[in-house]
Design a protein around this motif. Structure first.
Motif, PDB file in Angstrom:
ATOM      1  N   ASN A 165       0.861  -1.104  -0.031  1.00 54.71           N
ATOM      2  CA  ASN A 165       0.206  -0.020  -0.071  1.00 54.71           C
ATOM      3  C   ASN A 165       0.796   1.155  -0.033  1.00 54.71           C
ATOM      4  O   ASN A 165       1.742   1.420   0.868  1.00 54.71           O
ATOM      5  CB  ASN A 165      -0.824  -0.007   1.053  1.00 54.71           C
ATOM      6  CG  ASN A 165      -1.912  -0.975   1.056  1.00 54.71           C
ATOM      7  OD1 ASN A 165      -2.247  -1.597   0.168  1.00 54.71           O
ATOM      8  ND2 ASN A 165      -2.283  -1.517   2.260  1.00 54.71           N
ATOM      9  N   THR A 213       7.724  -0.453 -15.642  1.00 53.39           N
ATOM     10  CA  THR A 213       7.236  -1.610 -15.047  1.00 53.39           C
ATOM     11  C   THR A 213       7.196  -1.444 -13.388  1.00 53.39           C
ATOM     12  O   THR A 213       6.257  -1.875 -12.812  1.00 53.39           O
ATOM     13  CB  THR A 213       7.981  -2.798 -15.361  1.00 53.39           C
ATOM     14  OG1 THR A 213       9.437  -2.976 -15.053  1.00 53.39           O
ATOM     15  CG2 THR A 213       7.799  -3.204 -16.891  1.00 53.39           C
ATOM     16  N   TYR A 261       4.687   1.351 -12.727  1.00 53.12           N
ATOM     17  CA  TYR A 261       3.238   0.818 -12.823  1.00 53.12           C
ATOM     18  C   TYR A 261       2.966  -0.064 -11.506  1.00 53.12           C
ATOM     19  O   TYR A 261       1.855  -0.303 -11.010  1.00 53.12           O
ATOM     20  CB  TYR A 261       3.061   0.043 -13.963  1.00 53.12           C
ATOM     21  CG  TYR A 261       2.844   1.175 -15.097  1.00 53.12           C
ATOM     22  CD1 TYR A 261       1.380   1.610 -15.171  1.00 53.12           C
ATOM     23  CD2 TYR A 261       3.469   1.219 -16.253  1.00 53.12           C
ATOM     24  CE1 TYR A 261       1.161   2.731 -16.124  1.00 53.12           C
ATOM     25  CE2 TYR A 261       3.371   2.146 -17.214  1.00 53.12           C
ATOM     26  CZ  TYR A 261       1.935   2.779 -16.946  1.00 53.12           C
ATOM     27  OH  TYR A 261       1.821   3.743 -18.065  1.00 53.12           O
ATOM     28  N   GLY A 262       3.978  -0.970 -11.040  1.00 53.97           N
ATOM     29  CA  GLY A 262       3.522  -1.965  -9.840  1.00 53.97           C
ATOM     30  C   GLY A 262       3.532  -1.205  -8.645  1.00 53.97           C
ATOM     31  O   GLY A 262       2.543  -1.445  -8.010  1.00 53.97           O
ATOM     32  N   TYR A 293      -0.294   0.593  -9.225  1.00 53.95           N
ATOM     33  CA  TYR A 293      -1.394  -0.255  -8.833  1.00 53.95           C
ATOM     34  C   TYR A 293      -1.232  -1.174  -7.878  1.00 53.95           C
ATOM     35  O   TYR A 293      -2.041  -2.161  -7.377  1.00 53.95           O
ATOM     36  CB  TYR A 293      -1.375  -1.099 -10.108  1.00 53.95           C
ATOM     37  CG  TYR A 293      -2.084  -0.500 -11.445  1.00 53.95           C
ATOM     38  CD1 TYR A 293      -3.296   0.209 -11.448  1.00 53.95           C
ATOM     39  CD2 TYR A 293      -1.286  -0.135 -12.264  1.00 53.95           C
ATOM     40  CE1 TYR A 293      -3.571   1.070 -12.691  1.00 53.95           C
ATOM     41  CE2 TYR A 293      -1.582   0.701 -13.614  1.00 53.95           C
ATOM     42  CZ  TYR A 293      -3.090   1.321 -13.646  1.00 53.95           C
ATOM     43  OH  TYR A 293      -3.484   1.888 -14.584  1.00 53.95           O
ATOM     44  N   GLU A 294      -0.156  -0.853  -6.774  1.00 55.64           N
ATOM     45  CA  GLU A 294      -0.090  -1.322  -5.586  1.00 55.64           C
ATOM     46  C   GLU A 294       0.175  -3.030  -5.649  1.00 55.64           C
ATOM     47  O   GLU A 294      -0.143  -3.608  -4.955  1.00 55.64           O
ATOM     48  CB  GLU A 294      -0.888  -1.149  -4.653  1.00 55.64           C
ATOM     49  CG  GLU A 294      -1.172   0.347  -4.448  1.00 55.64           C
ATOM     50  CD  GLU A 294      -2.123   0.499  -3.223  1.00 55.64           C
ATOM     51  OE1 GLU A 294      -2.885  -0.093  -2.686  1.00 55.64           O
ATOM     52  OE2 GLU A 294      -2.328   1.863  -2.763  1.00 55.64           O
ATOM     53  N   ARG A 295       0.781  -3.325  -6.794  1.00 56.43           N
ATOM     54  CA  ARG A 295       1.053  -4.749  -7.059  1.00 56.43           C
ATOM     55  C   ARG A 295       2.481  -5.139  -6.608  1.00 56.43           C
ATOM     56  O   ARG A 295       2.838  -6.392  -6.362  1.00 56.43           O
ATOM     57  CB  ARG A 295       1.038  -5.017  -8.599  1.00 56.43           C
ATOM     58  CG  ARG A 295      -0.395  -5.127  -9.190  1.00 56.43           C
ATOM     59  CD  ARG A 295      -0.385  -5.178 -10.435  1.00 56.43           C
ATOM     60  NE  ARG A 295      -1.672  -4.994 -11.137  1.00 56.43           N
ATOM     61  CZ  ARG A 295      -1.733  -4.442 -12.416  1.00 56.43           C
ATOM     62  NH1 ARG A 295      -0.677  -4.050 -13.197  1.00 56.43           N
ATOM     63  NH2 ARG A 295      -3.017  -4.135 -12.693  1.00 56.43           N
ATOM     64  N   THR A 296       3.385  -4.326  -6.353  1.00 56.22           N
ATOM     65  CA  THR A 296       4.983  -4.490  -5.771  1.00 56.22           C
ATOM     66  C   THR A 296       4.656  -4.750  -4.512  1.00 56.22           C
ATOM     67  O   THR A 296       4.199  -4.127  -3.446  1.00 56.22           O
ATOM     68  CB  THR A 296       5.645  -3.347  -6.065  1.00 56.22           C
ATOM     69  OG1 THR A 296       5.820  -2.985  -7.539  1.00 56.22           O
ATOM     70  CG2 THR A 296       7.012  -3.553  -5.500  1.00 56.22           C
ATOM     71  N   LYS A 297       5.215  -5.901  -3.968  1.00 55.60           N
ATOM     72  CA  LYS A 297       5.324  -6.453  -2.602  1.00 55.60           C
ATOM     73  C   LYS A 297       6.212  -5.981  -1.866  1.00 55.60           C
ATOM     74  O   LYS A 297       5.898  -5.690  -0.681  1.00 55.60           O
ATOM     75  CB  LYS A 297       5.297  -8.148  -2.542  1.00 55.60           C
ATOM     76  CG  LYS A 297       4.253  -8.867  -3.251  1.00 55.60           C
ATOM     77  CD  LYS A 297       3.018  -8.953  -2.369  1.00 55.60           C
ATOM     78  CE  LYS A 297       1.963  -9.733  -3.242  1.00 55.60           C
ATOM     79  NZ  LYS A 297       0.744  -9.071  -3.217  1.00 55.60           N
TER      80      LYS A 297
END
Length: 70
Positions: free
Chosen positions: A2, A28, A31-32, A35-39
């Motif tokens: 988050n 990339t 964008y990660g 979109y809160e995709r990166t852990k």
């Protein structure tokens, strides 16, 4: 993970392409984060974004923005 990246970009009227051009961080990765995709993003990446956006890591992560209720 988050974060407030999307909100901050909107407030500053910036887009991913501008951040990419001015920081050199891969799209990339950006964008990660957007979109809160990166852990688990690299600390140096977060710091580079914060320097570019002129914000603190706490602002980026949304720490301290919440109002405490009694």
């Amino acid at each position: 993970m988050n974060n407030q990246f999307r909100v901050i970009l909107a407030q500053k009227k910036l887009n991913i392409s501008e951040v990419f051009k001015n920081t050199g961080i891969a799209k990339t990765t950006l964008y990660g984060l957007y979109y809160e995709r990166t852990k688990n993003p690299d600390t140096s990446t977060i710091m580079k974004i914060c320097r570019y956006l002129e914000i603190t890591p706490n602002e980026f992560l949304g720490i301290g923005n919440k109002v405490k209720e009694a």
